[in-house]
Design a protein around this motif. Structure first.
Motif, mmCIF file in Angstrom:
data_model
loop_
_atom_site.group_PDB
_atom_site.id
_atom_site.type_symbol
_atom_site.label_atom_id
_atom_site.label_comp_id
_atom_site.label_asym_id
_atom_site.label_seq_id
_atom_site.Cartn_x
_atom_site.Cartn_y
_atom_site.Cartn_z
ATOM 1 N N ILE A 7 -3.344 4.500 3.194
ATOM 2 C CA ILE A 7 -3.309 3.273 1.828
ATOM 3 C C ILE A 7 -4.372 4.308 1.473
ATOM 4 O O ILE A 7 -5.711 4.953 1.552
ATOM 5 C CB ILE A 7 -4.312 2.061 2.321
ATOM 6 N N ARG A 8 -3.639 4.490 -0.077
ATOM 7 C CA ARG A 8 -4.236 5.658 -1.470
ATOM 8 C C ARG A 8 -4.152 4.364 -2.543
ATOM 9 O O ARG A 8 -3.090 4.676 -3.512
ATOM 10 C CB ARG A 8 -3.841 6.114 -1.035
ATOM 11 N N LEU A 9 -5.617 4.102 -2.907
ATOM 12 C CA LEU A 9 -5.824 3.269 -4.222
ATOM 13 C C LEU A 9 -6.842 4.201 -4.997
ATOM 14 O O LEU A 9 -7.371 4.942 -5.136
ATOM 15 C CB LEU A 9 -6.521 1.709 -3.803
ATOM 16 N N ARG A 10 -5.532 4.226 -6.179
ATOM 17 C CA ARG A 10 -5.937 4.798 -7.445
ATOM 18 C C ARG A 10 -6.089 3.401 -9.069
ATOM 19 O O ARG A 10 -5.938 3.821 -9.840
ATOM 20 C CB ARG A 10 -5.844 6.467 -7.950
ATOM 21 N N LEU A 55 -3.143 -7.108 -2.362
ATOM 22 C CA LEU A 55 -2.521 -5.650 -2.922
ATOM 23 C C LEU A 55 -2.291 -5.314 -2.113
ATOM 24 O O LEU A 55 -1.071 -4.458 -1.680
ATOM 25 C CB LEU A 55 -3.680 -5.242 -4.110
ATOM 26 N N ILE A 56 -3.403 -4.492 -0.957
ATOM 27 C CA ILE A 56 -2.860 -3.649 -0.266
ATOM 28 C C ILE A 56 -1.486 -4.269 0.666
ATOM 29 O O ILE A 56 -0.935 -3.506 1.089
ATOM 30 C CB ILE A 56 -4.111 -2.881 0.760
ATOM 31 N N ALA A 57 -1.475 -5.762 0.622
ATOM 32 C CA ALA A 57 -0.478 -5.889 1.568
ATOM 33 C C ALA A 57 1.244 -5.594 0.655
ATOM 34 O O ALA A 57 1.759 -6.108 1.698
ATOM 35 C CB ALA A 57 -1.374 -6.745 1.694
ATOM 36 N N GLY A 58 0.653 -5.838 -0.066
ATOM 37 C CA GLY A 58 1.781 -6.035 -1.119
ATOM 38 C C GLY A 58 2.311 -7.591 -1.314
ATOM 39 O O GLY A 58 4.111 -7.505 -1.633
ATOM 40 N N ILE A 59 1.467 -7.929 -1.292
ATOM 41 C CA ILE A 59 1.639 -10.273 -1.669
ATOM 42 C C ILE A 59 1.984 -9.546 -2.843
ATOM 43 O O ILE A 59 1.158 -11.374 -3.341
ATOM 44 C CB ILE A 59 1.223 -10.883 -0.402
ATOM 45 N N ARG A 61 0.176 -7.857 -7.209
ATOM 46 C CA ARG A 61 0.479 -6.617 -7.463
ATOM 47 C C ARG A 61 -1.074 -6.098 -8.626
ATOM 48 O O ARG A 61 -0.856 -7.805 -9.796
ATOM 49 C CB ARG A 61 2.228 -6.389 -9.343
ATOM 50 N N PRO A 62 -1.164 -5.155 -8.926
ATOM 51 C CA PRO A 62 -1.900 -4.721 -9.121
ATOM 52 C C PRO A 62 -1.442 -4.928 -11.328
ATOM 53 O O PRO A 62 -0.378 -4.798 -11.599
ATOM 54 C CB PRO A 62 -2.405 -3.305 -8.848
ATOM 55 N N THR A 63 -3.040 -5.108 -12.040
ATOM 56 C CA THR A 63 -2.665 -5.429 -13.225
ATOM 57 C C THR A 63 -2.807 -3.358 -14.068
ATOM 58 O O THR A 63 -2.084 -3.449 -14.706
ATOM 59 C CB THR A 63 -3.509 -6.159 -14.379
ATOM 60 N N GLY A 64 -2.732 -2.979 -12.876
ATOM 61 C CA GLY A 64 -3.790 -1.169 -13.300
ATOM 62 C C GLY A 64 -3.796 -0.724 -12.375
ATOM 63 O O GLY A 64 -3.703 -0.972 -11.165
ATOM 64 N N GLY A 65 -3.558 0.898 -12.554
ATOM 65 C CA GLY A 65 -3.833 1.921 -11.127
ATOM 66 C C GLY A 65 -2.474 1.882 -10.730
ATOM 67 O O GLY A 65 -2.008 1.584 -10.801
ATOM 68 N N GLU A 66 -2.994 2.797 -9.386
ATOM 69 C CA GLU A 66 -1.880 2.997 -8.592
ATOM 70 C C GLU A 66 -1.914 2.982 -7.245
ATOM 71 O O GLU A 66 -2.730 3.206 -6.396
ATOM 72 C CB GLU A 66 -1.332 4.567 -8.399
ATOM 73 N N LEU A 67 -0.903 2.512 -6.440
ATOM 74 C CA LEU A 67 -1.090 1.660 -4.824
ATOM 75 C C LEU A 67 -0.023 2.210 -4.033
ATOM 76 O O LEU A 67 1.457 2.312 -4.476
ATOM 77 C CB LEU A 67 -0.812 0.566 -5.285
ATOM 78 N N GLY A 71 3.240 5.182 2.678
ATOM 79 C CA GLY A 71 4.087 6.022 2.096
ATOM 80 C C GLY A 71 4.686 5.974 0.894
ATOM 81 O O GLY A 71 6.006 6.924 0.306
ATOM 82 N N HIS A 72 4.771 4.537 0.690
ATOM 83 C CA HIS A 72 5.544 3.988 -0.365
ATOM 84 C C HIS A 72 4.492 3.612 -1.808
ATOM 85 O O HIS A 72 3.864 2.774 -1.556
ATOM 86 C CB HIS A 72 6.276 2.400 0.007
ATOM 87 N N VAL A 73 4.676 3.931 -2.739
ATOM 88 C CA VAL A 73 4.018 3.515 -4.077
ATOM 89 C C VAL A 73 4.901 2.000 -4.484
ATOM 90 O O VAL A 73 5.783 1.950 -5.300
ATOM 91 C CB VAL A 73 4.420 4.630 -5.618
ATOM 92 N N LEU A 74 4.075 0.641 -4.497
ATOM 93 C CA LEU A 74 4.165 -0.184 -3.943
ATOM 94 C C LEU A 74 4.604 -0.404 -6.006
ATOM 95 O O LEU A 74 5.313 -1.766 -6.200
ATOM 96 C CB LEU A 74 2.930 -0.924 -3.698
ATOM 97 N N ASN A 75 3.764 0.249 -6.805
ATOM 98 C CA ASN A 75 4.158 0.195 -7.692
ATOM 99 C C ASN A 75 6.035 -0.088 -8.686
ATOM 100 O O ASN A 75 6.170 -0.584 -9.339
ATOM 101 C CB ASN A 75 3.251 0.432 -9.318
ATOM 102 N N ASP A 76 5.644 0.949 -7.503
ATOM 103 C CA ASP A 76 7.402 1.129 -8.291
ATOM 104 C C ASP A 76 8.776 -0.042 -7.218
ATOM 105 O O ASP A 76 9.693 0.183 -7.919
ATOM 106 C CB ASP A 76 7.898 3.115 -7.457
ATOM 107 N N LEU A 77 8.386 -0.502 -6.794
ATOM 108 C CA LEU A 77 8.776 -1.579 -5.588
ATOM 109 C C LEU A 77 9.616 -2.501 -6.429
ATOM 110 O O LEU A 77 8.178 -3.475 -6.606
ATOM 111 C CB LEU A 77 8.500 -2.019 -4.482
ATOM 112 N N ASP A 78 10.809 -3.248 -6.272
ATOM 113 C CA ASP A 78 10.811 -4.760 -6.982
ATOM 114 C C ASP A 78 10.648 -5.646 -5.404
ATOM 115 O O ASP A 78 10.415 -5.413 -5.013
ATOM 116 C CB ASP A 78 12.659 -4.408 -7.627
#
Lengths: 232, 385
Positions: A7-10, A55-59, A61-67, A71-78
């Motif tokens: 898990i990598r949050l920025r 946010l970590i569980a992908g249920i 979405r963040p309003t800012g930053g990269e998650l 191994g998956h950038v969740l921001n990019d997933l529909d």
């Protein structure tokens, strides 16, 4: 057990909006959790710990930053990609168990496997294995109403691990249990982390439950306050 | 198929609510099927293809005004005409008013040539007996069977239109293609002429059979033009149009039936929508949990739509089954009073209409609550605890 961050949050931020009023819940969260880690998220009510877990569980979405998780950038997933990602990588344990009342223990545990191409026989083997792991093979034909709270939470744990996810997220998993059952669930989760190498992120208010984790992350008003390694 | 169990278990989650909703759909669909079948039966009655080359001529003012028999002489001279028969609706009662069947005073010698398609199978010897006996009666097989009549039996018919009771001897029994056509009785017009003084040389209608159906429109126009200035002017129309006018005496039945059908369908839609909205609302958290563990929006939508459609299909299927059973009762009981319904049945078109309408109700009533539940943010649903 790998040492790389699973898990990598920025710079993670999350705000809710009440009409035009912005209510920030999380701000500038940077966090790395290694694979095989066991982390307890702690903090007072409203500190943003459940929001961070969501946010970590992908249920959510963040309003800012990269998650980046597993191994998956969740921001990019529909939405559909995110659902498939959750199905493959995340197991959920809720405070109120959230079992489907019209399904037996076996059928509840089988639910995540319905999303996989496994055959009926393969699904049965995996479900029995998961129920064996939580010590409930004798109750697999029981409905949730026929189980105690502790047994329901065990079924929920079996449902969380049945599809072999790398990450388990738990939101107050002992919040609705008495002391003895809470200890048993904590011991079970500790075993999942220790023996199966599952990465666990758990939200809890309970310091006793938090002591089962290897690390405690404290949040204060939406900001990461400190991370403590637990000495056992 | 792997989600079927989930749909079925959720469907039976609240058994009482499910059963009550299915029952309400069942009753509604049965009602719609019966109403639509009545409409289809009545329309079929007024669209009889066998009657395409027959014209009915009546008095221009109304059906109750009489025409002189001499009009038939001119009609028979027209080159397009095959046969002409004076026919008077007798409205005779056999023993009791509940024993209703169509009975006519007809020019006996023309009956079989006018109604070739209806009177298809009979014995020539019996028919000659019918023509020979002034009190003879020609009856359909179904009618004879219904009352146990045999050749030679004597029956009485007391008219409700004329001050006369006729005593008739069954002389000829015929078979038809349609059951409804076997429920008619014809007797010799001369009996009416002799028994009712004002019917001497007068009749209510002429049935005119033409050689070719395509000649019907121009002949209708020519007949009415010819008698336009007569003391008894005529109004001619196809036999189907004539039947339709009779049906219209019941009011605009088509619009009434369609309005009731529409109201019933809206009622089912509301009942089903309410049931599904309640069923989905109380599962908000469960739906969010399913989505959290990886169920896609479309899968959730499919599960919920499956429940709604299962609900309506079960109710619709049961409703059609009940309608089918009721159709037999309508034929047996109501058909006795309303000859139009003696052919009553639930035809495949009505079955299909009801089935598709039920499917549409199931889909429509479920889609909005299901879509909202499937699209609701997961965290909101989990918070709904």
């Amino acid at each position: 057990m790998s040492d790389g961050p699973i898990i990598r949050l920025r710079g993670i931020a999350k705000s809710y909006y009440r009409e035009t009023l912005e209510i920030p819940v999380l701000q500038g969260i940077d966090l790395d959790i290694p694979a095989g880690g066991y982390y307890a998220l702690m903090g007072p009510s409203g500190s943003g710990k459940t929001t961070l877990l969501n946010l970590i569980a992908g249920i959510d979405r963040p309003t800012g930053g990269e998650l980046e998780v597993c191994g998956h950038v969740l921001n990019d997933l529909d939405d559909d990609e995110l659902a498939a990602w959750r199905s493959a990588y995340v197991g959920f344990i809720f405070q109120n168990y959230n079992l489907v009342p019209v399904l037996t223990a076996f059928e509840n545990v089988e639910l995540p496997l319905l999303l996989t191409p496994l055959s009926r026989r393969e699904r049965r083997e995996k479900v029995e294995e998961a129920l064996l792991h939580v010590g409930l093979t004798d109750r697999m034909e029981n409905y949730p109403r026929q189980l105690s709270g502790g047994q329901e939470q065990r079924v929920a744990v079996a449902r969380a691990i049945v599809s072999g996810p790398e990450l388990l997220v738990a939101d107050e998993p002992t919040g609705a249990l008495d002391h003895q059952n809470a200890e048993e669930i904590m011991a079970l989760m500790e075993g999942l982390n220790r023996d199966l190498g599952k990465t666990i992120v758990m939200v809890t208010h309970d310091p006793k439950a938090a002591r089962h984790a290897r690390h405690q992350i404290h949040l204060e008003k939406g900001v990461l306050d400190r991370t403590i390694e637990v000495n056992r | 198929m792997r989600f079927l169990r989930l749909v079925l278990r959720s469907f039976l989650r609240s058994k009482r609510r499910t059963v009550l909703t299915v029952l309400s759909i069942t009753v509604s669909v049965a009602l719609v099927a019966i109403l639509q079948s009545i409409l289809a039966t009545l329309n079929a009655f007024a669209n009889n293809p066998d009657a395409s080359n027959r014209i009915v001529v009546r008095h221009k003012v109304s059906i109750t005004n009489l025409l002189p028999m001499r009009h038939a002489d001119w009609l028979r001279q027209q080159p397009e005409v095959d046969s002409v028969m004076g026919l008077q609706w007798f409205q005779g009662v056999y023993i009791d008013r509940s024993n209703f069947f169509p009975n006519f005073a007809s020019e006996a010698e023309y009956v079989t040539s006018i109604f070739k398609e209806e009177i298809v199978d009979y014995s020539d010897a019996q028919y000659r007996e019918f023509l020979r006996d002034r009190n003879g009666a020609l009856v359909g097989k179904a009618l004879a069977d219904k009352y146990g009549w045999k050749l030679g039996d004597v029956i009485s018919l007391k008219s409700e239109l004329f001050p006369i009771t006729v005593r008739l001897t069954i002389r000829c029994i015929f078979r038809s293609k349609r059951p409804a056509d076997e429920l008619a009785l014809h007797f010799n017009y001369k009996l009416l002429e002799e028994g009712v003084f004002y019917m001497k040389g007068r009749v209510g209608t002429f049935f005119v059979r033409v050689h070719r159906a395509e000649d019907v429109p121009k002949l209708i126009e020519r007949i009415d033009r010819h008698f336009h200035d007569a003391v008894e002017p005529t109004h001619s129309e196809t036999e189907n149009a004539f039947q339709l006018e009779f049906l219209k005496m019941m009011g605009n039945y088509s619009a009434i039936i369609q309005m009731i059908t529409g109201a019933v369908l809206v009622a089912i839609l509301i009942v089903t929508a309410n049931t599904m909205a309640m069923a989905i609302r109380e599962r908000t958290t469960e739906i969010s949990v399913l989505r959290a563990i990886g169920f896609r929006t479309s899968q959730i939508l499919g599960l919920l739509m499956g429940e709604g459609i299962l609900l309506s299909v079960l109710g619709g299927g049961a409703g059609l089954g009940i309608a089918w059973l009721l159709a037999g009762m309508v034929r047996s009981y109501v058909g006795t009073f309303l000859p139009y319904l003696q052919n009553f049945h639930i035809d495949p078109g009505t079955m299909s209409l009801c089935f598709h309408a039920t499917l549409a109700v199931g889909a429509l009533s479920t889609f909005i609550p299901a879509y909202r539940a499937a699209r609701r943010p997961i965290v909101d649903g989990l918070r709904g605890l």
